[in-house]
Design a protein around this motif. Structure first.
Motif, PDB file in Angstrom:
ATOM      1  N   SER A 191       0.850  -1.195   0.000  1.00 31.58           N
ATOM      2  CA  SER A 191       0.000   0.000   0.000  1.00 31.58           C
ATOM      3  C   SER A 191       0.881   1.239   0.000  1.00 31.58           C
ATOM      4  CB  SER A 191      -0.919   0.025   1.227  1.00 31.58           C
ATOM      5  OG  SER A 191      -1.860  -1.022   1.187  1.00 31.58           O
ATOM      6  N   ALA A 192       0.437   2.263  -0.699  1.00 26.07           N
ATOM      7  CA  ALA A 192       1.158   3.541  -0.727  1.00 26.07           C
ATOM      8  C   ALA A 192       0.161   4.653  -1.005  1.00 26.07           C
ATOM      9  CB  ALA A 192       2.257   3.528  -1.796  1.00 26.07           C
ATOM     10  N   SER A 193       0.514   5.874  -0.586  1.00 27.35           N
ATOM     11  CA  SER A 193      -0.412   6.996  -0.752  1.00 27.35           C
ATOM     12  C   SER A 193       0.368   8.295  -0.853  1.00 27.35           C
ATOM     13  CB  SER A 193      -1.384   7.077   0.430  1.00 27.35           C
ATOM     14  OG  SER A 193      -0.682   7.357   1.633  1.00 27.35           O
ATOM     15  N   CYS A 194      -0.327   9.358  -1.256  1.00 25.85           N
ATOM     16  CA  CYS A 194       0.262  10.696  -1.304  1.00 25.85           C
ATOM     17  C   CYS A 194      -0.826  11.717  -0.990  1.00 25.85           C
ATOM     18  CB  CYS A 194       0.884  10.983  -2.671  1.00 25.85           C
ATOM     19  SG  CYS A 194      -0.307  11.093  -4.029  1.00 25.85           S
ATOM     20  N   GLN A 195      -0.395  12.906  -0.603  1.00 27.99           N
ATOM     21  CA  GLN A 195      -1.310  13.980  -0.230  1.00 27.99           C
ATOM     22  C   GLN A 195      -1.575  14.874  -1.441  1.00 27.99           C
ATOM     23  OE1 GLN A 195      -1.623  17.500   3.232  1.00 27.99           O
ATOM     24  NE2 GLN A 195       0.334  16.549   2.724  1.00 27.99           N
ATOM     25  N   ILE A 196      -2.860  15.217  -1.639  1.00 29.98           N
ATOM     26  CA  ILE A 196      -3.218  16.054  -2.786  1.00 29.98           C
ATOM     27  C   ILE A 196      -4.213  17.119  -2.343  1.00 29.98           C
ATOM     28  CG2 ILE A 196      -2.882  14.178  -4.444  1.00 29.98           C
ATOM     29  CD1 ILE A 196      -6.001  14.018  -4.598  1.00 29.98           C
ATOM     30  N   LYS A 197      -4.343  18.146  -3.175  1.00 28.37           N
ATOM     31  CA  LYS A 197      -5.442  19.105  -3.100  1.00 28.37           C
ATOM     32  C   LYS A 197      -6.009  19.255  -4.507  1.00 28.37           C
ATOM     33  CE  LYS A 197      -4.694  22.001   0.979  1.00 28.37           C
ATOM     34  NZ  LYS A 197      -4.546  23.399   1.471  1.00 28.37           N
ATOM     35  N   VAL A 198      -7.325  19.343  -4.599  1.00 26.33           N
ATOM     36  CA  VAL A 198      -7.987  19.383  -5.899  1.00 26.33           C
ATOM     37  C   VAL A 198      -8.654  20.750  -6.075  1.00 26.33           C
ATOM     38  CG1 VAL A 198      -9.615  18.229  -7.431  1.00 26.33           C
ATOM     39  CG2 VAL A 198      -8.411  16.908  -5.691  1.00 26.33           C
ATOM     40  N   PHE A 199      -8.395  21.359  -7.221  1.00 23.39           N
ATOM     41  CA  PHE A 199      -8.922  22.684  -7.535  1.00 23.39           C
ATOM     42  C   PHE A 199      -9.836  22.595  -8.758  1.00 23.39           C
ATOM     43  CE2 PHE A 199      -4.996  23.213  -5.302  1.00 23.39           C
ATOM     44  CZ  PHE A 199      -5.163  24.330  -4.511  1.00 23.39           C
ATOM     45  N   LYS A 200     -10.598  23.636  -8.968  1.00 23.71           N
ATOM     46  CA  LYS A 200     -11.388  23.730 -10.191  1.00 23.71           C
ATOM     47  C   LYS A 200     -10.445  23.764 -11.399  1.00 23.71           C
ATOM     48  CE  LYS A 200     -15.424  26.017  -8.160  1.00 23.71           C
ATOM     49  NZ  LYS A 200     -16.308  27.195  -8.181  1.00 23.71           N
ATOM     50  N   PRO A 201     -10.958  23.457 -12.612  1.00 26.64           N
ATOM     51  CA  PRO A 201     -10.086  23.392 -13.786  1.00 26.64           C
ATOM     52  C   PRO A 201      -9.171  24.609 -13.906  1.00 26.64           C
ATOM     53  CG  PRO A 201     -12.279  22.629 -14.358  1.00 26.64           C
ATOM     54  CD  PRO A 201     -12.357  23.092 -12.930  1.00 26.64           C
ATOM     55  N   LYS A 202      -7.883  24.340 -14.158  1.00 24.92           N
ATOM     56  CA  LYS A 202      -6.796  25.320 -14.266  1.00 24.92           C
ATOM     57  C   LYS A 202      -6.373  25.900 -12.916  1.00 24.92           C
ATOM     58  CE  LYS A 202      -6.757  25.052 -18.772  1.00 24.92           C
ATOM     59  NZ  LYS A 202      -5.608  24.426 -19.485  1.00 24.92           N
ATOM     60  N   GLY A 203      -7.131  25.609 -11.864  1.00 26.85           N
ATOM     61  CA  GLY A 203      -6.786  26.159 -10.550  1.00 26.85           C
ATOM     62  C   GLY A 203      -5.490  25.600  -9.995  1.00 26.85           C
ATOM     63  N   ALA A 204      -5.211  24.326 -10.267  1.00 26.97           N
ATOM     64  CA  ALA A 204      -3.969  23.722  -9.778  1.00 26.97           C
ATOM     65  C   ALA A 204      -2.762  24.363 -10.436  1.00 26.97           C
ATOM     66  CB  ALA A 204      -3.989  22.218 -10.046  1.00 26.97           C
ATOM     67  N   ASP A 205      -2.877  24.703 -11.720  1.00 25.84           N
ATOM     68  CA  ASP A 205      -1.758  25.354 -12.416  1.00 25.84           C
ATOM     69  C   ASP A 205      -1.492  26.740 -11.831  1.00 25.84           C
ATOM     70  OD1 ASP A 205      -1.720  23.123 -14.200  1.00 25.84           O
ATOM     71  OD2 ASP A 205      -3.387  24.042 -15.292  1.00 25.84           O
ATOM     72  N   ARG A 206      -2.576  27.463 -11.524  1.00 26.37           N
ATOM     73  CA  ARG A 206      -2.392  28.793 -10.937  1.00 26.37           C
ATOM     74  C   ARG A 206      -1.785  28.699  -9.541  1.00 26.37           C
ATOM     75  NH1 ARG A 206      -7.483  29.573 -13.552  1.00 26.37           N
ATOM     76  NH2 ARG A 206      -8.597  29.068 -11.622  1.00 26.37           N
ATOM     77  N   LYS A 207      -2.226  27.718  -8.753  1.00 27.44           N
ATOM     78  CA  LYS A 207      -1.686  27.547  -7.403  1.00 27.44           C
ATOM     79  C   LYS A 207      -0.212  27.162  -7.452  1.00 27.44           C
ATOM     80  CE  LYS A 207      -1.699  26.986  -2.922  1.00 27.44           C
ATOM     81  NZ  LYS A 207      -1.596  28.143  -2.013  1.00 27.44           N
ATOM     82  N   GLN A 208       0.170  26.302  -8.387  1.00 21.73           N
ATOM     83  CA  GLN A 208       1.572  25.907  -8.537  1.00 21.73           C
ATOM     84  C   GLN A 208       2.428  27.112  -8.930  1.00 21.73           C
ATOM     85  OE1 GLN A 208       2.465  22.891  -7.822  1.00 21.73           O
ATOM     86  NE2 GLN A 208       4.465  22.502  -8.735  1.00 21.73           N
ATOM     87  N   LYS A 209       1.902  27.933  -9.811  1.00 17.37           N
ATOM     88  CA  LYS A 209       2.635  29.127 -10.229  1.00 17.37           C
ATOM     89  C   LYS A 209       2.781  30.112  -9.075  1.00 17.37           C
ATOM     90  CE  LYS A 209       2.436  32.931 -13.583  1.00 17.37           C
ATOM     91  NZ  LYS A 209       1.643  33.551 -14.687  1.00 17.37           N
ATOM     92  N   THR A 210       1.719  30.283  -8.278  1.00 18.73           N
ATOM     93  CA  THR A 210       1.787  31.184  -7.124  1.00 18.73           C
ATOM     94  C   THR A 210       2.824  30.706  -6.116  1.00 18.73           C
ATOM     95  OG1 THR A 210      -0.555  31.742  -7.402  1.00 18.73           O
ATOM     96  CG2 THR A 210       0.444  32.205  -5.254  1.00 18.73           C
ATOM     97  N   ASP A 211       2.846  29.410  -5.836  1.00 17.60           N
ATOM     98  CA  ASP A 211       3.844  28.872  -4.894  1.00 17.60           C
ATOM     99  C   ASP A 211       5.257  29.064  -5.422  1.00 17.60           C
ATOM    100  OD1 ASP A 211       1.794  28.143  -3.264  1.00 17.60           O
ATOM    101  OD2 ASP A 211       2.000  25.978  -3.539  1.00 17.60           O
ATOM    102  N   ARG A 212       5.436  28.870  -6.727  1.00 15.58           N
ATOM    103  CA  ARG A 212       6.767  29.031  -7.318  1.00 15.58           C
ATOM    104  C   ARG A 212       7.236  30.483  -7.229  1.00 15.58           C
ATOM    105  NH1 ARG A 212       5.640  26.573 -11.531  1.00 15.58           N
ATOM    106  NH2 ARG A 212       5.133  28.342 -12.883  1.00 15.58           N
ATOM    107  N   GLU A 213       6.315  31.424  -7.478  1.00 15.51           N
ATOM    108  CA  GLU A 213       6.684  32.843  -7.389  1.00 15.51           C
ATOM    109  C   GLU A 213       7.003  33.246  -5.952  1.00 15.51           C
ATOM    110  OE1 GLU A 213       3.303  34.727  -9.102  1.00 15.51           O
ATOM    111  OE2 GLU A 213       3.981  34.426 -11.185  1.00 15.51           O
ATOM    112  N   LYS A 214       6.278  32.696  -4.992  1.00 20.27           N
ATOM    113  CA  LYS A 214       6.572  32.993  -3.584  1.00 20.27           C
ATOM    114  C   LYS A 214       7.956  32.489  -3.197  1.00 20.27           C
ATOM    115  CE  LYS A 214       1.835  33.117  -1.762  1.00 20.27           C
ATOM    116  NZ  LYS A 214       0.857  32.444  -0.840  1.00 20.27           N
TER     117      LYS A 214
END
Length: 504
Positions: free
Chosen positions: A227-250
């Protein structure tokens, strides 16, 4: 005075000479030819440490590895679990990799294994109320699933199946010797399960978990492998890309010293080993891709499913107490105790109680368990050990009249004094325990207790004043007095289409 000073000089010079002579030879003893590092490592203490390290290394080599093709967040601190952002409804590849060494697990060579992929809550608080949370989501999104397989894009998976009562799980067979990739789609978003929905709330994290099983001697896929697992968060379409970009800029705005405290972002997410999900797999019986009777193929028609109602590990069924067979006995071995802990959702404490037998566990007091497991899990474990069931919301006692006395418009016939019928035969009542307190539950429980086909019950009536028949509604059930007694009879419905039940 001069004599005294001279004696001091003699004593001091003698001490210096003795100290120098005692140090002579130390350099030779520590010389390269005096000892070797292999001799030191051969000491018993180092042998024991080396053997333990090698055992740990072997234990950390999993038979399989699951890699999700989605980038991890760069805003995660060192030593914290990775976090991956996903877009709602987008297909993400999970590569199923065979990680066995040569000769490992020969029993599965050339055979299929079964994997179950789930999306579950990460927070313990939401895990305890998972059934209610998912039922609420199902009510707001009728016909939708939390997790789906993108079958056209998937590679190497065989006989994909979904359980209609488990909207957050999919399963399939696959061959470890062949390339296998499962493309998943998560349809729920993290903010759907936040307490307040006024905008700007922080979404709750989920987990993607993969459990893999092999066949047992009966051909059922119930023997757990990995068994194996990982932690995720799910956003509305394109929301994950925006969140990843925001974290990278920070992260780019932080100093070099601050960046050292955070993990780098990786292109893929490796699922880490974890305890198996408590559910017992029962869908597959053999390697045949024909539909099993308990599940629904994603490409075929719906079949009947067992009454599990939820994939939640804390769900106890439809108002029915757990079977007494699930109680742990003092004679239970350490292995049986481990299985009991897993089955009752105490997987995080299996290592802690690895050497405990059933008797050892039962000897622990409530205070001991609270101190070991914390207040919440300690009390829960104590109640499970003592087999304390949840008290039903309403209890009624019901007895079935003889068919010969059944008339639709007859006078009310209550039990005589002393609980006897007119012929002197004592009435035998059955206890009905209600949790939902709705009319359909009354009909379902009556059908179960008195062996009446549930699909044949049309209506449930209560006989009122002057023999009138009142339709039993949810509101009427909620106004039943606790431990009320009823006689009931059955009459044929119009056109012989089923039966009616009349409570008296």
């Amino acid at each position: 005075m001069a004599w005294v000073l001279k004696m001091d000089e003699v004593i001091e010079s003698g001490l210096v000479h003795d100290f120098d002579s005692s140090l002579s030879g130390i350099g030779q003893e520590l010389g390269a030819g005096a000892y070797s590092m292999s001799d030191v490592l051969a000491l018993p203490i180092f042998k024991q440490e080396d053997s333990s390290l090698s055992l740990d290394g072997e234990a950390k080599h999993p038979p399989f590895q699951y890699v999700m093709c989605a980038a991890t967040s760069p805003a995660v601190k060192l030593h914290d679990e990775t976090l991956t952002y996903l877009n709602q409804g987008q297909s993400y590849e999970i590569r199923m990799l065979d990680n066995r060494k040569m000769g490992d697990m020969p029993e599965i060579s050339g055979k299929l294994v079964k994997s179950i992929i789930r999306v579950v809550f990460h927070d313990r608080r939401l895990q305890y109320t998972e059934h209610q949370q998912l039922e609420g989501w199902k009510w707001n999104r009728p016909g939708d699933r939390l997790l789906d397989l993108d079958i056209p894009m998937s590679v190497g998976i065989i006989d994909t199946r979904t359980n209609p009562s488990q909207l957050n799980a999919v399963e399939f067979l696959w061959d470890p010797a062949k390339r296998t990739s499962a493309f998943i789609q998560v349809h729920c978003i993290s903010t759907e399960f936040t307490p307040r929905k006024h905008g700007g709330e922080k979404g709750v994290p989920f987990r993607i978990q993969v459990d893999t099983f092999k066949q047992n001697e009966n051909g059922e896929y119930t023997d757990h492998l990995h068994s194996a697992s990982c932690q995720i968060k799910v956003f509305k379409p394109k929301g994950a890309d925006r969140k990843q970009k925001t974290d990278r800029e920070k992260m780019e705005k932080r100093t070099a010293h601050e960046k050292e405290k955070y993990q780098p972002s990786y292109d893929t997410t490796i699922l880490t080993e974890c305890s198996p999900w408590p559910d017992t797999p029962t869908a597959y019986v053999n390697n045949s891709p024909s539909p099993a009777p308990t599940f629904t193929s994603s490409q075929q028609s719906t079949c009947s499913v067992p009454d599990s109602n939820s994939s939640s590990p804390n769900h106890q069924g439809d108002g029915v107490a757990q079977a007494s067979g699930e109680q742990i006995h003092p004679s239970a071995t350490t292995q049986e105790t481990q299985q009991w802990l897993l089955k009752n959702r105490f997987s995080s404490y299996t290592r802690l109680f690895s050497n405990f037998s059933g008797a050892d566990l039962l000897k622990l007091t409530k205070e001991d368990l609270v101190q070991i497991c914390g207040a919440a899990d300690g009390i829960r474990l104590y109640n499970s050990l003592k087999s304390r069931s949840v008290r039903p919301r309403l209890t009624i006692y019901v007895c079935q009249e003889q068919p010969s006395s059944t008339v639709l418009q007859g006078q009310p016939q209550a039990a005589g004094s002393g609980g006897e019928s007119g012929s002197g035969t004592p009435y035998v009542y059955h206890a009905i325990y209600l949790e939902e307190m709705v009319a359909s539950e009354v009909a379902r429980k009556l059908a179960s207790v008195f062996n009446i086909p549930f699909h044949q019950i049309n209506q449930v009536y209560r006989q009122g004043p002057t023999g009138i028949h009142i339709l039993v509604s949810d509101q009427m059930v909620q106004n039943f007095q606790d431990e009320s007694c009823f006689l009931f009879s059955t009459v044929k419905a119009e056109n012989n289409d089923g039966i009616h039940i009349i409570l008296k």
